[in-house]
Every structure is written in structure tokens, then in C-alpha cells.
Design an enzyme around this catalytic site. Structure first.
Site, mmCIF file in Angstrom:
data_model
loop_
_atom_site.group_PDB
_atom_site.id
_atom_site.type_symbol
_atom_site.label_atom_id
_atom_site.label_comp_id
_atom_site.label_asym_id
_atom_site.label_seq_id
_atom_site.Cartn_x
_atom_site.Cartn_y
_atom_site.Cartn_z
ATOM 1 N N LYS A 151 -11.110 -9.237 42.139
ATOM 2 C CA LYS A 151 -9.781 -9.848 42.133
ATOM 3 C C LYS A 151 -9.397 -10.254 43.553
ATOM 4 C CE LYS A 151 -8.242 -7.325 38.031
ATOM 5 N NZ LYS A 151 -9.464 -6.556 37.775
ATOM 6 N N GLU B 280 -13.132 -5.499 27.767
ATOM 7 C CA GLU B 280 -12.143 -4.476 28.114
ATOM 8 C C GLU B 280 -10.802 -4.783 27.454
ATOM 9 O OE1 GLU B 280 -10.357 -4.499 32.099
ATOM 10 O OE2 GLU B 280 -11.656 -6.208 32.529
#
Length: 305
Positions: free
Chosen positions: A162, A27
Site C-alpha cells: 500500500k 481476503e
């Protein structure tokens, strides 16, 4: 319009795919929104090098001039790095809008998965996926990454969700939407900066051959891909309790300042870097590189099935 007409594969990536050689999607938000310059550039180049070291071709994905670029040349990566925060952060829902105005964007996990699948790439390496945000029972703030994982047949290597997210609710969402999650040489879902979140996984895999078979079967069975949880290297991991305290502090600040939606993750990650004296940034760099290496090993093994 055929959406594939928007795809621009680099010569290296196109040759690798046509020749049946391993390719790993990467990404670009790590360059455009994830880290400050020049750390973002150094990390992006190190991640690509980690993929090459394992015998695979890196394919960093971004939107440039309205085109879905798969495999960025170094000059494009450098330009995006210098523009850190100066381009759009595009999830899948934003791709049409950015492409229609011939714009540029860093692609999130969701958008990168979609473009990777469009290009025929089976494996994608990221740092941590998005998920259910803390307080989502009030805000309904749930990352589109989770939806994409439930419908796009790409194997995604990550260090968990995360740590700024609600990991328990994230795992519940993944289960409810039929997303297959497997720990690579671990029994618990990792917590990004920390090796464990305390939440046990139903599936574990210890060898690359078995992992490749699982990824290929999941691609055939669907409806989504395989989420592979790969803990941060032990020598780079942060203490779970300490990092949780810093994250809680950052979350409280975000709420007090009214930070919401797409701005939440960049704000929290940046604030946690400040609160940890840069240690979280070092950990982030290490885990992304570690995930890229495993993804490349998986991509190589997939070509042998």
C-alpha cells in the site's frame, strides 16, 4: 484440538480442491474494513467474478461464528459488507481469540494466507500487502503480513505494498527475511495506486508458465511463498507525485490525531479517498480485480504442471 477441525470449506471449494481444479483465496478485510458500503460489496462480487471468468473457483475467507470459512456464499458476503467496520479485523495472532469466543472477523493478508495454506490453496489474490509503516524507526510499526510471507508457502498476487507505507523499508524487510519477490511483466515494484515505486526488482517473469513453475518451486523450497507484484492497469493508475502528496497529508493528519496500530491503515486509506475525490477508491477497485484475474490464471496454470 486439531486446528483443521475449525475449517469449513464450501461445497464448491471442497469439490474443486478434491478434483484438482484451480482455486484462488481472497481476503475479507476488503469487505469489512477496506471500503465503504456498498462499494465493498460491489468490489467483492466483481473480484469473485474475475476469478470465475478465468476458470478458477473463488474462495473468500473470513471467520464467522468462530469457524474459518473458506468460500463464502453471497449472503455472507453481503452481511459482512453491511457490517463494514463492525467486525474485528483479524491477523493471524487474533485467530485463536476470535475463534475461542465464537466471534466474526475479516481476515487480513496474514490470516488469509494462513487459512488458505491450511485448506490446501496455493494462490491468494489481494490488493496490496501490509508493510513497514512510515516512521517505523520510532514506532516499530511493521505489518504481520511480512512475517507471514516469510513462513507460509502461498503465492500472493498484489499490486505492491500500500502506498501509505514505506516501500523502501518494506522491500528491505522482505529481502532480509528471505521472501521471494517477482514482478509480473514489470521491472520495478509497483506502488499500489501507481505502476512504479522507483525500486527495481531482482526478478521478473513475463509468462504464466514460468510464473507457475516459480510458484511451485518456491512452495517446495520455502520457507515462505512467492510474492508476485502485478502493477495496476495503466488506464486506472494515478500520478505518482500527486498521490504521494495526498498520502503525506493523510499521514500527517494521522500522526496529529494519534491514530496508531490497526487503525492506521483504514484511516489513511479512507482519508486518501477523500483527498483524491474518490479517484484512489476507483483505482483500488481496479487493481484488486486485476490481481484476482492474474491469480486465477496462475491457479489454472498450476493445475497443468
Amino acid at each position: 484440538m486439531n486446528v483443521k477441525s475449525l475449517l469449513d470449506l464450501s461445497t464448491e471449494v471442497a469439490d474443486a480442491l478434491s478434483g484438482g481444479r484451480p482455486v484462488v483465496a481472497l481476503e475479507s478485510t476488503i469487505v469489512t474494513h477496506g471500503m465503504p458500503y456498498p462499494t465493498n460489496l460491489d468490489t467483492a462480487l466483481a473480484v469473485e467474478a474475475a476469478v470465475r471468468a478465468q476458470g478458477a473457483t473463488p474462495a473468500t475467507i473470513a471467520v464467522i461464528n468462530g469457524r474459518f470459512k473458506v468460500g463464502l456464499p453471497r449472503e455472507s458476503v453481503e452481511r459482512l459488507a453491511r457490517l463494514s467496520g463492525g467486525v474485528v479485523k483479524a491477523s493471524r495472532r487474533d485467530l485463536a481469540a476470535v475463534a475461542a469466543r465464537h466471534g466474526a472477523a475479516g481476515t487480513t493478508v496474514a490470516a488469509t494466507m494462513y487459512i488458505a495454506d491450511l485448506a490446501g490453496i496455493e494462490v491468494f489474490a489481494t490488493g496490496g500487502i501490509g508493510g513497514v509503516h512510515r516512521g517505523a524507526e520510532e514506532t516499530f510499526d511493521i505489518s504481520a503480513d511480512l512475517v507471514e510471507l516469510s513462513r507460509t508457502r502461498v503465492a500472493v498476487v498484489c499490486a505492491g505494498a500500500k502506498s501509505i507505507l514505506d516501500i523502501d523499508k518494506t522491500l528491505e524487510y522482505l529481502e532480509s527475511h528471505g521472501v521471494a519477490v517477482c514482478g509480473f511483466q514489470c521491472d520495478e515494484f509497483p506502488a499500489f495506486y501507481a505502476r512504479s515505486s522507483g525500486f527495481k526488482l531482482d526478478h521478473r517473469c513475463d509468462g504464466l508458465r514460468d510464473l507457475a513453475r516459480m510458484a511451485r518451486l518456491q512452495r517446495e523450497i520455502g520457507p515462505g511463498g512467492l510474492l508476485i507484484a502485478n502493477p495496476i492497469p495503466e488506464d486506472k493508475a494515478l500520478d505518482a507525485e500527486t498521490i504521494e502528496a495526498r498520502i503525506a497529508e493523510a499521514v500527517a493528519e494521522a500522526k496529529a490525531k494519534g491514530v496508531a496500530k490497526k487503525d492506521v491503515t483504514p484511516f489513511l486509506l479512507g482519508r486518501v479517498v477523500e483527498l483524491t475525490g474518490g479517484r484512489s477508491l476507483e483505482a483500488n477497485m481496479a487493481l484488486v480485480e486485476n490481481n484476482a484475474a492474474l491469480a486465477a490464471q496462475l491457479a489454472v496454470e498450476l493445475t497443468r504442471l
